[in-house]
Design an enzyme around this catalytic site. Structure first.
Site, mmCIF file in Angstrom:
data_model
loop_
_atom_site.group_PDB
_atom_site.id
_atom_site.type_symbol
_atom_site.label_atom_id
_atom_site.label_comp_id
_atom_site.label_asym_id
_atom_site.label_seq_id
_atom_site.Cartn_x
_atom_site.Cartn_y
_atom_site.Cartn_z
ATOM 1 N N CYS A 20 -4.255 -1.421 -2.196
ATOM 2 C CA CYS A 20 -4.386 0.021 -2.394
ATOM 3 C C CYS A 20 -5.245 0.220 -3.642
ATOM 4 O O CYS A 20 -4.883 -0.259 -4.728
ATOM 5 C CB CYS A 20 -2.996 0.632 -2.598
ATOM 6 S SG CYS A 20 -3.020 2.392 -2.983
ATOM 7 N N CYS B 276 -11.196 2.928 -0.666
ATOM 8 C CA CYS B 276 -9.817 3.290 -0.302
ATOM 9 C C CYS B 276 -9.531 2.552 0.993
ATOM 10 O O CYS B 276 -10.351 2.574 1.918
ATOM 11 C CB CYS B 276 -9.686 4.798 -0.099
ATOM 12 S SG CYS B 276 -8.113 5.285 0.654
ATOM 13 N N HIS C 176 -7.673 3.116 3.402
ATOM 14 C CA HIS C 176 -7.552 3.927 4.617
ATOM 15 C C HIS C 176 -8.908 4.157 5.298
ATOM 16 O O HIS C 176 -8.969 4.440 6.493
ATOM 17 C CB HIS C 176 -6.972 5.309 4.296
ATOM 18 C CG HIS C 176 -5.491 5.343 4.089
ATOM 19 N ND1 HIS C 176 -4.873 4.761 3.008
ATOM 20 C CD2 HIS C 176 -4.502 5.919 4.821
ATOM 21 C CE1 HIS C 176 -3.566 4.970 3.085
ATOM 22 N NE2 HIS C 176 -3.309 5.675 4.179
ATOM 23 N N ASP D 167 0.865 -1.190 0.000
ATOM 24 C CA ASP D 167 0.000 0.000 0.000
ATOM 25 C C ASP D 167 0.894 1.230 0.000
ATOM 26 O O ASP D 167 2.078 1.158 0.351
ATOM 27 C CB ASP D 167 -0.917 0.025 1.231
ATOM 28 C CG ASP D 167 -1.842 1.248 1.222
ATOM 29 O OD1 ASP D 167 -2.519 1.472 0.198
ATOM 30 O OD2 ASP D 167 -1.876 1.998 2.217
ATOM 31 N N SER D 168 0.308 2.365 -0.367
ATOM 32 C CA SER D 168 1.052 3.616 -0.317
ATOM 33 C C SER D 168 1.477 3.940 1.123
ATOM 34 O O SER D 168 2.442 4.671 1.316
ATOM 35 C CB SER D 168 0.193 4.752 -0.856
ATOM 36 O OG SER D 168 -0.968 4.875 -0.057
ATOM 37 N N GLU E 238 -3.742 9.343 8.118
ATOM 38 C CA GLU E 238 -2.276 9.275 8.230
ATOM 39 C C GLU E 238 -1.766 10.149 9.383
ATOM 40 O O GLU E 238 -0.717 9.887 9.941
ATOM 41 C CB GLU E 238 -1.612 9.714 6.910
ATOM 42 C CG GLU E 238 -1.873 8.777 5.734
ATOM 43 C CD GLU E 238 -0.828 7.667 5.571
ATOM 44 O OE1 GLU E 238 0.345 7.917 5.817
ATOM 45 O OE2 GLU E 238 -1.228 6.543 5.188
HETATM 46 N N1 DGL Z 1 -5.000 3.424 0.641
HETATM 47 C C1 DGL Z 1 -4.971 3.880 -0.703
HETATM 48 C C2 DGL Z 1 -6.174 3.416 -1.490
HETATM 49 O O1 DGL Z 1 -6.774 2.387 -1.176
HETATM 50 C C3 DGL Z 1 -4.812 5.340 -0.965
HETATM 51 C C4 DGL Z 1 -4.085 6.205 -0.093
HETATM 52 C C5 DGL Z 1 -3.300 7.278 -0.790
HETATM 53 O O2 DGL Z 1 -3.871 8.251 -1.315
HETATM 54 O O3 DGL Z 1 -2.101 7.111 -0.789
HETATM 55 O O4 DGL Z 1 -6.531 4.026 -2.454
#
Ligand code: DGL
Length: 280
Positions: A74, A193, A195, A11-12, A159
């Protein structure tokens, strides 16, 4: 003989941990390497080429660590890079390795949740712009109406550990309002997403109780289970000691503190400079 190796999860940043936690719960026998590209997160606002380039570098790192199978946990990376990596890069760099994403498993079953046929997608700007959810859902459920809403402030809230605080309420309500204003028939909302599950309580608080909120962890874990059953040749290359290693491209100490909140247990990571050897 090819040595078995852990399954790579990418993931990012921290968001992929919401998916990884569920994968490990359902498939505890395997070894895993989690890689968070925290130094370059968030990916959501970045352009296609940058996300593709970062994702490919990260996948290559996981291959270099031995992984035969990598899950892009991600949505943004899956939306902007997965197909190119699968079709263009893998045949050249690693024809026997595989990379999977999180969008397809979600879109395959989203039609099961909705009665009105109106589905909302909450995602990063990158995922929304890619139209991946709209295009993929149309393949499986051509009669569904899909409404998208970018939520650019949600990843920074998570974050920065502000997702529980009162400051998050404003932006959670704002994007939910903008999504629900697109159709009064939306009865299913996908957290597109990884997150966003950290904001789940607040999201539910500000949505009508009749709206079903779809979270990806369980869906992706089930899909991976089925994939491994369908691909025994790859499954035998997944090592099985039940161990996890964590890598981050940012400071390991910062990652450990935050990741422990996501995982509900102590986490000890190593810093991995992209293109360099692991350092602690
Ligand atoms: N967790 C990532 C996703 O599912 C995105 C987070 C980011 O913008 O880096 O898209």
């Amino acid at each position: 003989m090819i040595p078995p190796a852990p399954i790579g999860i990418f993931d990012s940043g921290y968001g992929g941990l919401t998916v990884f936690r569920e994968i490990r719960r359902q498939l505890p026998q395997y070894d895993y390497i989690y890689l968070g590209d925290n130094a370059r997160a968030p990916y959501g606002p970045r352009d296609f080429d940058t996300i593709y380039h970062y994702t490919l570098e990260s996948v290559q790192q996981l291959f270099d660590l031995g992984c035969h199978l990598v899950v892009l946990a991600c949505n943004t990376a899956s939306a902007k890079s997965l197909r190119t990596i699968q079709q263009h890069d893998l045949p050249n760099i690693a024809p026997n390795k595989r990379v999977l994403g999180v969008i397809r498993p979600t879109t395959e079953i989203v039609g099961q949740y909705t009665k009105t046929g109106h589905v909302g997608i909450l995602a990063t700007s990158g995922t929304v712009k890619s139209q991946s959810y709209v295009l993929e859902i149309a393949k499986f459920f051509p009669n569904l109406h899909v409404f998208q809403q970018a939520c650019p402030m949600w990843v920074p809230l998570v974050e920065n550990n502000e997702h529980d605080g009162p400051g998050a309420d404003y932006f959670v309500q704002k994007y939910l309002h903008e999504l629900m204003a697109q159709s009064d028939k939306i009865d299913t909302v996908v957290l597109g997403c990884t997150h966003y599950p950290l904001l789940l309580d607040k999201i539910k608080q500000f949505l009508p109780p009749s709206v079903c909120v779809v979270v990806q962890g369980n869906i992706v874990a089930k899909s991976l289970t089925e994939y491994l059953l369908r691909h025994p040749e790859l499954e035998t290359l997944c090592s099985k000691k039940g161990q996890t290693s964590y890598f981050t491209t940012e400071s390991a100490i910062g990652f450990d503190q935050k990741a422990a909140i996501f995982m509900g247990e102590p986490v000890q990571s190593q810093q991995l400079k992209i293109g360099a050897s692991p350092v602690r």
